[in-house]
Design a protein around this motif. Structure first.
Motif, PDB file in Angstrom:
ATOM      1  N   GLY A   1       0.850  -1.355   0.071  1.00  0.00           N
ATOM      2  CA  GLY A   1      -0.134  -0.121   0.093  1.00  0.00           C
ATOM      3  C   GLY A   1       0.695   1.316   0.122  1.00  0.00           C
ATOM      4  O   GLY A   1       0.612   2.235  -0.954  1.00  0.00           O
ATOM      5  N   VAL A   2       1.870   1.213   0.898  1.00  0.00           N
ATOM      6  CA  VAL A   2       2.772   2.408   0.812  1.00  0.00           C
ATOM      7  C   VAL A   2       3.261   2.855  -0.410  1.00  0.00           C
ATOM      8  O   VAL A   2       3.576   3.859  -0.801  1.00  0.00           O
ATOM      9  CB  VAL A   2       3.910   2.460   2.040  1.00  0.00           C
TER      10      VAL A   2
ATOM     11  N   TYR B   1       0.843   3.950  -2.906  1.00  0.00           N
ATOM     12  CA  TYR B   1       0.248   5.187  -2.637  1.00  0.00           C
ATOM     13  C   TYR B   1       1.363   6.361  -2.855  1.00  0.00           C
ATOM     14  O   TYR B   1       1.017   7.331  -3.307  1.00  0.00           O
ATOM     15  CB  TYR B   1      -0.055   5.126  -1.055  1.00  0.00           C
ATOM     16  N   ASN B   2       2.634   5.930  -2.631  1.00  0.00           N
ATOM     17  CA  ASN B   2       3.641   7.002  -3.037  1.00  0.00           C
ATOM     18  C   ASN B   2       3.831   7.124  -4.376  1.00  0.00           C
ATOM     19  O   ASN B   2       3.853   8.182  -4.819  1.00  0.00           O
ATOM     20  CB  ASN B   2       5.175   6.365  -2.434  1.00  0.00           C
TER      21      ASN B   2
ATOM     22  N   TRP C   1       1.142   6.846  -6.489  1.00  0.00           N
ATOM     23  CA  TRP C   1       0.317   7.394  -6.985  1.00  0.00           C
ATOM     24  C   TRP C   1       0.377   9.238  -6.601  1.00  0.00           C
ATOM     25  O   TRP C   1      -0.210  10.183  -7.487  1.00  0.00           O
ATOM     26  CB  TRP C   1      -1.215   7.134  -6.289  1.00  0.00           C
ATOM     27  N   VAL C   2       1.036   9.294  -5.479  1.00  0.00           N
ATOM     28  CA  VAL C   2       1.096  10.753  -5.002  1.00  0.00           C
ATOM     29  C   VAL C   2       2.089  11.448  -6.047  1.00  0.00           C
ATOM     30  O   VAL C   2       2.012  12.624  -6.393  1.00  0.00           O
ATOM     31  CB  VAL C   2       1.506  10.929  -3.503  1.00  0.00           C
TER      32      VAL C   2
ATOM     33  N   TYR D   1      -1.251  11.167 -12.188  1.00  0.00           N
ATOM     34  CA  TYR D   1      -2.222  10.993 -11.203  1.00  0.00           C
ATOM     35  C   TYR D   1      -2.578  12.085 -10.291  1.00  0.00           C
ATOM     36  O   TYR D   1      -3.010  13.190 -10.315  1.00  0.00           O
ATOM     37  CB  TYR D   1      -2.052   9.773 -10.381  1.00  0.00           C
TER      38      TYR D   1
ATOM     39  N   ILE E   1      -4.183  13.986   2.514  1.00  0.00           N
ATOM     40  CA  ILE E   1      -3.524  12.942   1.743  1.00  0.00           C
ATOM     41  C   ILE E   1      -2.299  12.919   2.207  1.00  0.00           C
ATOM     42  O   ILE E   1      -1.709  11.698   2.314  1.00  0.00           O
ATOM     43  CB  ILE E   1      -3.378  13.522   0.276  1.00  0.00           C
TER      44      ILE E   1
ATOM     45  N   SER F   1      -2.409  10.762   5.626  1.00  0.00           N
ATOM     46  CA  SER F   1      -2.575   9.587   5.499  1.00  0.00           C
ATOM     47  C   SER F   1      -1.508   8.907   4.996  1.00  0.00           C
ATOM     48  O   SER F   1      -1.171   7.669   5.436  1.00  0.00           O
ATOM     49  CB  SER F   1      -4.032   9.257   4.730  1.00  0.00           C
ATOM     50  N   ASN F   2      -0.874   9.424   3.988  1.00  0.00           N
ATOM     51  CA  ASN F   2       0.309   8.830   3.276  1.00  0.00           C
ATOM     52  C   ASN F   2       1.563   8.730   4.629  1.00  0.00           C
ATOM     53  O   ASN F   2       2.195   7.458   4.561  1.00  0.00           O
ATOM     54  CB  ASN F   2       0.835   9.618   2.443  1.00  0.00           C
TER      55      ASN F   2
ATOM     56  N   CYS G   1       0.626   5.879   6.775  1.00  0.00           N
ATOM     57  CA  CYS G   1       0.905   4.450   6.465  1.00  0.00           C
ATOM     58  C   CYS G   1       2.325   3.906   6.524  1.00  0.00           C
ATOM     59  O   CYS G   1       2.558   2.914   6.922  1.00  0.00           O
ATOM     60  CB  CYS G   1       0.279   4.453   4.978  1.00  0.00           C
TER      61      CYS G   1
ATOM     62  N   SER H   1      -0.081  -3.212  -9.396  1.00  0.00           N
ATOM     63  CA  SER H   1       0.556  -2.148 -10.187  1.00  0.00           C
ATOM     64  C   SER H   1       0.045  -2.111 -11.345  1.00  0.00           C
ATOM     65  O   SER H   1      -0.247  -1.148 -12.096  1.00  0.00           O
ATOM     66  CB  SER H   1       1.920  -2.025 -10.012  1.00  0.00           C
TER      67      SER H   1
END
Length: 313
Positions: free
Chosen positions: A22-23, A26-27, A29-30, A35, A229, A232-233, A236, A271
């Motif tokens: 998830g991390v 998430y990274n 995506w950020v 995105y 955002i 939460s990042n 995580c 992914s």
């Protein structure tokens, strides 16, 4: 009757796999321009370190969950500072790679981690070259080359960033073994963050002032900073740090290594679903299989296994 201890161990492994995957996703995506479009890896890494250091400070000094270890200025300057510098570098370069290459290819390149760790261990004098280990290193390298050759969206800059991050992480692992353990220091998850995260933050802040501060100010003028955002990042990332140490404490080296392989395969599959540009070819799969298979054998090498376990982080 259900074995509670065994069930809890599998639960910890599942939590680790989910948080680790998830991390990373998430990274990606950020940071990805396609995105969330926050192309500032130093800033993101600095947020992680600042948040982790603040939480660790409250747990140690305010809530007194654990006691700080006996830390002299000499130990801090000669041990914690260099370890923190390479820890910050590995996260910085690793996150920067997300801007240029796919999650799937990054995981394939991370197969080089045992090679980098072994090279650094030999250079620092805590491991000796052996024929069986050297053969494993050669096979892993061949596998990574095959994967790179089969990568459709190969990017030299992103690959270089990731490889630099891998070697920085390898040196961090070796320095932890050489410096801290020789001083007789044992850091638990909370005290590790308490001492290392603030120092890593300082290194990242210096790099941020030189490389990202101006661009960040321009970007913030154009776009609203979404605090939820990044909170939460960072949360995580903090949970992942704790889960790693929790899992290592509850399982053996081989068990957690197998969990890492499962995590890698699951991460590559996810992914390709979440990020359509993450295409996996047949050569990618063959290369990854060649590169990963020998790495499990490294646990049989006693002189190397004591630092190789941290490769999963």
């Amino acid at each position: 009757m259900i074995n509670i201890k065994l069930a809890s161990t599998y639960l910890y492994l599942l939590i680790y796999i989910l948080l680790s995957s998830g991390v990373i996703l998430y990274n990606k995506w950020v940071l990805s321009p396609k995105y969330f479009n926050f192309p500032f890896p130093i800033t993101l890494t600095m947020i992680h370190m600042g948040f982790s250091g603040a939480v660790a400070f409250f747990l140690v000094r305010v809530f007194k969950v654990v006691s700080p270890v006996k830390m002299t200025f000499e130990i801090y300057a000669t041990c914690v500072v260099p370890i923190s510098a390479f820890f910050a570098s590995s996260l910085w370069f690793g996150n920067t790679a997300f801007l240029h290459i796919s999650v799937a290819f990054i995981q394939m390149l991370r197969a080089l981690m045992p090679v980098a760790t072994f090279i650094m261990a030999v250079m620092c004098g805590i491991s000796k070259p052996k024929c069986d280990v050297f053969l494993s290193m050669w096979l892993i390298s061949v596998g990574v080359v095959i994967s790179s050759y089969g990568e459709i969206h190969f990017n030299v800059i992103g690959t270089v960033y990731q490889v630099i991050g891998i070697f920085a992480e390898a040196l961090r692992l070796v320095l932890t073994q050489v410096l801290l353990q020789k001083k007789g220091l044992t850091l638990n998850p909370i005290t590790s963050l308490y001492y290392i995260a603030p120092c890593s933050f300082v290194f990242l802040f210096a790099a941020w002032c030189l490389l990202e501060k101006t661009q960040m100010q321009v970007s913030q003028d154009q776009n609203e900073f979404n605090y939820w955002i990044f909170f939460s990042n960072a949360l995580c990332a903090l949970a992942l740090n704790f889960s790693i140490f929790l899992v290592i404490g509850r399982t053996g080296a081989v068990t957690i290594r197998v969990a890492g392989v499962v995590k890698d395969w699951m991460l590559r599959a996810l992914s390709t679903v979440i990020f359509p540009e993450s295409t996996i070819t047949g050569l990618n799969i063959i290369g990854y299989g060649v590169g990963k298979s020998p790495s499990l054998l490294l646990f049989k090498v006693q002189a190397f296994s004591h630092i190789y376990i941290s490769y999963l982080i």
